[in-house]
Design an enzyme around this catalytic site. Structure first.
Site, mmCIF file in Angstrom:
data_model
loop_
_atom_site.group_PDB
_atom_site.id
_atom_site.type_symbol
_atom_site.label_atom_id
_atom_site.label_comp_id
_atom_site.label_asym_id
_atom_site.label_seq_id
_atom_site.Cartn_x
_atom_site.Cartn_y
_atom_site.Cartn_z
ATOM 1 N N TYR A 125 -0.347 3.895 -8.572
ATOM 2 C CA TYR A 125 -0.312 3.048 -9.762
ATOM 3 C C TYR A 125 -0.464 1.583 -9.348
ATOM 4 O O TYR A 125 -1.276 0.842 -9.909
ATOM 5 C CB TYR A 125 0.998 3.262 -10.511
ATOM 6 C CG TYR A 125 1.192 2.358 -11.705
ATOM 7 C CD1 TYR A 125 0.550 2.607 -12.908
ATOM 8 C CD2 TYR A 125 2.052 1.254 -11.627
ATOM 9 C CE1 TYR A 125 0.739 1.782 -14.009
ATOM 10 C CE2 TYR A 125 2.245 0.427 -12.727
ATOM 11 C CZ TYR A 125 1.587 0.690 -13.910
ATOM 12 O OH TYR A 125 1.775 -0.135 -14.991
ATOM 13 N N SER A 172 0.308 -5.346 -13.160
ATOM 14 C CA SER A 172 1.714 -5.053 -12.865
ATOM 15 C C SER A 172 2.107 -5.800 -11.592
ATOM 16 O O SER A 172 1.261 -6.069 -10.725
ATOM 17 C CB SER A 172 1.895 -3.550 -12.655
ATOM 18 O OG SER A 172 3.154 -3.260 -12.074
ATOM 19 N N LYS A 212 -3.497 -1.165 -10.037
ATOM 20 C CA LYS A 212 -3.257 -2.458 -10.675
ATOM 21 C C LYS A 212 -3.734 -3.608 -9.781
ATOM 22 O O LYS A 212 -4.137 -4.671 -10.294
ATOM 23 C CB LYS A 212 -1.771 -2.605 -11.017
ATOM 24 C CG LYS A 212 -1.297 -1.638 -12.101
ATOM 25 C CD LYS A 212 -2.057 -1.836 -13.412
ATOM 26 C CE LYS A 212 -1.479 -1.018 -14.545
ATOM 27 N NZ LYS A 212 -2.146 -1.278 -15.839
#
Length: 251
Positions: free
Chosen positions: A155, A142, A159
């Protein structure tokens, strides 16, 4: 194009969204695909949409369950004769808020699914097929793994770890196995709904290409990275973000 003729791809988290779009692109180029997901019914629907058992197989289970991983790889080889390609697409983001307030159990779960499960899938496919026959792996990261995104910090951190793992595995597994990653910005999927719902126009206006991503935008880039067109490309993270990383935060 028939660049995946005779190849089999395992795609995790592929009953819908980005994973299904990747599967559609690969099947269109004559790959056989094995899809994973939590729900058998949605996998069955995805297999039907891809043309049925001659083209696709669905195996339901938890992405971080080693027994499910081993069974999926076994079924891929038994059904289609190989496990040449792997796309680690499964990811979770169950929390939204400042990292300083993050529940550590949630943080561990994010790392478990987004990073350790991807490593385990790669180990399973490597041991069962790629170690002897070669192959290609793509990890779905991401843009939040490249630049900080407030409120989805863990998150993004997971990533970023996935990008680092991609680089390390590329060094370890070459020359016969290539490992690359992609880093999308906001793509219009059910997973990302909370990031754009009710403000899509406002958000899209900040992108140089003036729109959010569609799953098909990601499918094409992943297909390229898995193909022989990318034969001299490994350990790289391709940013697929409509230009937003040049303009500021993606969300």
């Amino acid at each position: 194009m028939k660049r995946f003729k005779g190849k089999t791809a395992i795609i995790t988290g592929a009953s819908r969204g980005i994973g299904l779009a990747i599967a559609q692109r690969l099947v269109a180029q004559e790959a056989r695909v094995v899809l994973t997901g939590r729900t058998k019914e949605t996998l069955t629907e995805a297999v039907t949409a891809l043309g049925g058992p001659a083209h696709a197989l669905g195996v339901a289970g938890r992405a971080d369950d080693p027994a499910h991983q081993a069974d999926t790889v076994r079924q891929a080889i038994e059904t289609y004769g190989s496990a040449d390609l792997l796309v680690n697409n499964t990811g979770i983001n169950p929390v939204y808020g400042p990292m300083i307030e993050l529940d550590l159990a949630a943080a561990r779960k994010i790392v478990e699914i987004n990073c350790l499960a991807a490593l385990s899938w790669t180990q399973q496919v490597h041991d069962a097929w790629m170690k002897e026959h070669g192959g290609a792996v793509v990890n779905v990261s991401s843009v939040s793994g490249i630049q900080p995104e407030p409120m989805i910090g863990m998150y993004g951190a997971s990533k970023a770890m996935l990008i680092s793992m991609t680089e390390l595995l590329a060094v370890e597994l070459g020359p016969d196995i290539r490992v690359n990653a992609i880093a999308p910005a906001v793509v219009k999927t059910k997973f990302a709904t909370a990031l754009y719902e009710g403000r899509e126009g406002q958000l899209a206006a900040r992108y140089p290409l003036k729109r959010l991503g569609e799953p098909e935008d990601i499918g094409g880039v992943v297909a390229f990275l898995l193909s022989e067109d990318a034969a001299w490309l490994t350990g790289q993270t391709v940013v697929v973000d409509g230009g937003i990383s040049l303009a500021g935060a993606a969300s």
